[in-house]
Design a protein around this motif. Structure first.
Motif, PDB file in Angstrom:
ATOM      1  N   GLY A  42      -0.394   7.433  10.868  1.00 19.22           N
ATOM      2  CA  GLY A  42      -0.424   6.473   9.316  1.00 19.22           C
ATOM      3  C   GLY A  42       1.186   6.854   9.033  1.00 19.22           C
ATOM      4  O   GLY A  42       2.119   6.259  10.501  1.00 19.22           O
ATOM      5  N   ALA A  43       1.379   6.152   8.290  1.00 18.49           N
ATOM      6  CA  ALA A  43       2.993   6.171   8.237  1.00 18.49           C
ATOM      7  C   ALA A  43       3.196   6.142   6.406  1.00 18.49           C
ATOM      8  O   ALA A  43       2.334   6.593   5.587  1.00 18.49           O
ATOM      9  N   VAL A  44       4.989   7.072   5.760  1.00 19.12           N
ATOM     10  CA  VAL A  44       4.935   6.768   4.547  1.00 19.12           C
ATOM     11  C   VAL A  44       6.036   6.296   4.154  1.00 19.12           C
ATOM     12  O   VAL A  44       6.608   5.304   5.306  1.00 19.12           O
ATOM     13  N   ALA A  45       6.378   5.588   3.100  1.00 17.43           N
ATOM     14  CA  ALA A  45       7.273   4.467   2.656  1.00 17.43           C
ATOM     15  C   ALA A  45       8.621   5.319   3.099  1.00 17.43           C
ATOM     16  O   ALA A  45       8.822   6.176   2.935  1.00 17.43           O
ATOM     17  N   GLU A  46       9.565   4.477   3.278  1.00 17.11           N
ATOM     18  CA  GLU A  46      11.165   4.789   2.973  1.00 17.11           C
ATOM     19  C   GLU A  46      11.301   4.304   1.940  1.00 17.11           C
ATOM     20  O   GLU A  46      11.347   3.009   1.366  1.00 17.11           O
TER      21      GLU A  46
ATOM     22  N   LEU B  98       3.062  -0.929  12.217  1.00 21.64           N
ATOM     23  CA  LEU B  98       3.879  -0.067  11.723  1.00 21.64           C
ATOM     24  C   LEU B  98       4.912   0.291  12.436  1.00 21.64           C
ATOM     25  O   LEU B  98       5.941   1.181  11.949  1.00 21.64           O
ATOM     26  N   LEU B  99       4.898  -0.163  13.861  1.00 24.93           N
ATOM     27  CA  LEU B  99       5.801   0.266  14.801  1.00 24.93           C
ATOM     28  C   LEU B  99       7.228  -0.757  14.328  1.00 24.93           C
ATOM     29  O   LEU B  99       8.458  -0.405  14.415  1.00 24.93           O
ATOM     30  N   LYS B 100       6.897  -2.645  14.196  1.00 25.49           N
ATOM     31  CA  LYS B 100       7.911  -3.108  14.172  1.00 25.49           C
ATOM     32  C   LYS B 100       8.648  -3.004  12.161  1.00 25.49           C
ATOM     33  O   LYS B 100       9.734  -3.275  12.234  1.00 25.49           O
TER      34      LYS B 100
ATOM     35  N   ALA C  67       0.983  -1.170  -0.317  1.00 24.00           N
ATOM     36  CA  ALA C  67       0.223   0.185  -0.374  1.00 24.00           C
ATOM     37  C   ALA C  67       0.946   0.741  -0.126  1.00 24.00           C
ATOM     38  O   ALA C  67       0.610   2.467  -0.619  1.00 24.00           O
ATOM     39  N   LEU C  68       2.028   1.159   0.884  1.00 23.60           N
ATOM     40  CA  LEU C  68       3.109   2.443   0.494  1.00 23.60           C
ATOM     41  C   LEU C  68       3.681   2.346  -0.228  1.00 23.60           C
ATOM     42  O   LEU C  68       3.814   3.485  -0.611  1.00 23.60           O
ATOM     43  N   ARG C  69       4.309   1.374  -1.128  1.00 21.49           N
ATOM     44  CA  ARG C  69       4.682   1.291  -2.584  1.00 21.49           C
ATOM     45  C   ARG C  69       3.838   1.783  -3.867  1.00 21.49           C
ATOM     46  O   ARG C  69       4.122   2.713  -4.628  1.00 21.49           O
ATOM     47  N   SER C  70       2.601   1.932  -3.891  1.00 23.60           N
ATOM     48  CA  SER C  70       1.519   2.392  -4.774  1.00 23.60           C
ATOM     49  C   SER C  70       1.460   3.584  -4.433  1.00 23.60           C
ATOM     50  O   SER C  70       0.873   4.501  -5.053  1.00 23.60           O
ATOM     51  N   GLY C  71       0.810   3.954  -2.737  1.00 24.45           N
ATOM     52  CA  GLY C  71       0.580   5.651  -2.523  1.00 24.45           C
ATOM     53  C   GLY C  71       1.223   6.055  -2.021  1.00 24.45           C
ATOM     54  O   GLY C  71       1.128   7.214  -1.775  1.00 24.45           O
ATOM     55  N   GLY C  72       2.493   5.967  -0.927  1.00 18.45           N
ATOM     56  CA  GLY C  72       3.837   6.615  -0.573  1.00 18.45           C
ATOM     57  C   GLY C  72       3.429   7.055   0.961  1.00 18.45           C
ATOM     58  O   GLY C  72       4.029   7.017   1.321  1.00 18.45           O
ATOM     59  N   THR C  73       1.670   7.047   0.823  1.00 21.62           N
ATOM     60  CA  THR C  73       1.024   6.751   2.145  1.00 21.62           C
ATOM     61  C   THR C  73       0.082   5.863   2.617  1.00 21.62           C
ATOM     62  O   THR C  73      -0.274   6.031   2.196  1.00 21.62           O
ATOM     63  N   ALA C  74       0.195   6.118   4.429  1.00 21.19           N
ATOM     64  CA  ALA C  74      -1.451   5.301   4.245  1.00 21.19           C
ATOM     65  C   ALA C  74      -1.209   6.352   5.372  1.00 21.19           C
ATOM     66  O   ALA C  74      -0.604   5.758   6.595  1.00 21.19           O
ATOM     67  N   SER C  75      -2.761   6.072   6.486  1.00 19.64           N
ATOM     68  CA  SER C  75      -3.550   6.150   7.605  1.00 19.64           C
ATOM     69  C   SER C  75      -3.789   4.754   8.595  1.00 19.64           C
ATOM     70  O   SER C  75      -3.895   3.598   7.378  1.00 19.64           O
TER      71      SER C  75
END
Length: 257
Positions: free
Chosen positions: A55-59, A40-42, A13-21
């Motif tokens: 949420g999170a953003v991709a590295e 997300l923590l792991k 999901a992050l690869r396709s959108g960059g961010t996710a909630s």
């Protein structure tokens, strides 16, 4: 749903959108927000994403296949040639999606072999060679890596067995741990290890220690390392204790010096 599978889907999901909630991921995966936060923590601890509020953003730290394929070409080709010499006609071989492994495929033309792969680059290389029985594993297409991945690839691998597995890595730690940058690719590589009688790691000097925050396997899972480098003492000791044979392949330019 197993945590490993959730992690794959979160990273996809992050690869396709960059961010996710957290809310969106919770709804998509049908699990609680608390479960997503733990995931997300792991994944952040593994260096695969950055948590942000809600949420999170991709590295993004892995080069696309085409770019990686242009690096250290002579060294990779020397490694590939030594690896190809290990294989006997009539044998079965698993090739993973690494760029050095792709160069190994180029040395297999005209050989009477069965090749099993999740690499679209290997498929393109060998598909016209009628001496080779070619099996392409199923899965989701990961375009930047030119590979097929996910639970379908893992399921396919549980149904096969091969004489050899040739695999690449993003890095090799001094203790001999083989590392990747993406947790999403690790399950298929582990399934490949389980399916191969002899496991051979192809790693040029840039992979010591290289990159990667996710462990694919330890030295005890390897049989042979083929490299162009003089392995550091800590890594050589760990590999030796695990019974791993180290083969050094020198590129032509290196032999001339």
């Amino acid at each position: 749903m197993l945590a490993e599978r959730r992690h794959q889907l979160i990273l996809r999901a992050l690869r396709s959108g960059g961010t996710a909630s957290v809310t969106d991921l919770s709804e998509q995966l049908d699990v609680s927000a608390a479960t997503i936060r733990r995931d997300l923590l792991k994944l952040e601890e593994d260096g695969l994403l950055t948590r942000v509020h809600g949420g999170a953003v991709a590295e993004v730290d892995q080069r696309p296949f085409a770019e990686a394929a242009e690096a250290s070409v002579a060294e990779k080709d020397a490694i590939a040639a030594r690896a190809a010499a290990m294989i006997e006609d009539g044998q079965s071989v698993i090739l993973d999606s690494g760029t050095t492994v792709h160069r190994l495929a180029r040395h297999l033309h005209g050989r009477r072999l069965t090749v099993i792969t999740n690499s679209l680059a290997v498929y393109d290389e060998l598909t016209e060679d009628d001496t080779i029985d070619l099996m392409l594993l199923g899965g989701m297409v990961i375009r930047e890596s030119r590979m097929l991945d996910g639970f379908m690839a893992e399921d396919n691998l549980r149904q096969v067995h091969a004489d050899w597995l040739f695999m690449g890595a993003c890095g090799v730690r001094p203790g001999g741990q083989v590392m990747d940058t993406s947790v999403a690719e690790v399950p298929a590589r582990r399934a490949m290890i389980a399916a191969g009688d002899q496991v051979v790691l192809l790693a040029d000097r840039s992979k010591f220690p290289g990159a990667g925050m996710v462990k694919i396997c330890g030295p005890e899972d390897l049989d042979v390392l083929v490299t162009d480098a003089s392995v550091d003492e800590a890594t050589r000791t760990a590999l030796g204790e695990a019974g791993v044979r180290v083969v050094v392949a020198e590129a032509p330019a290196m032999r001339e010096r």
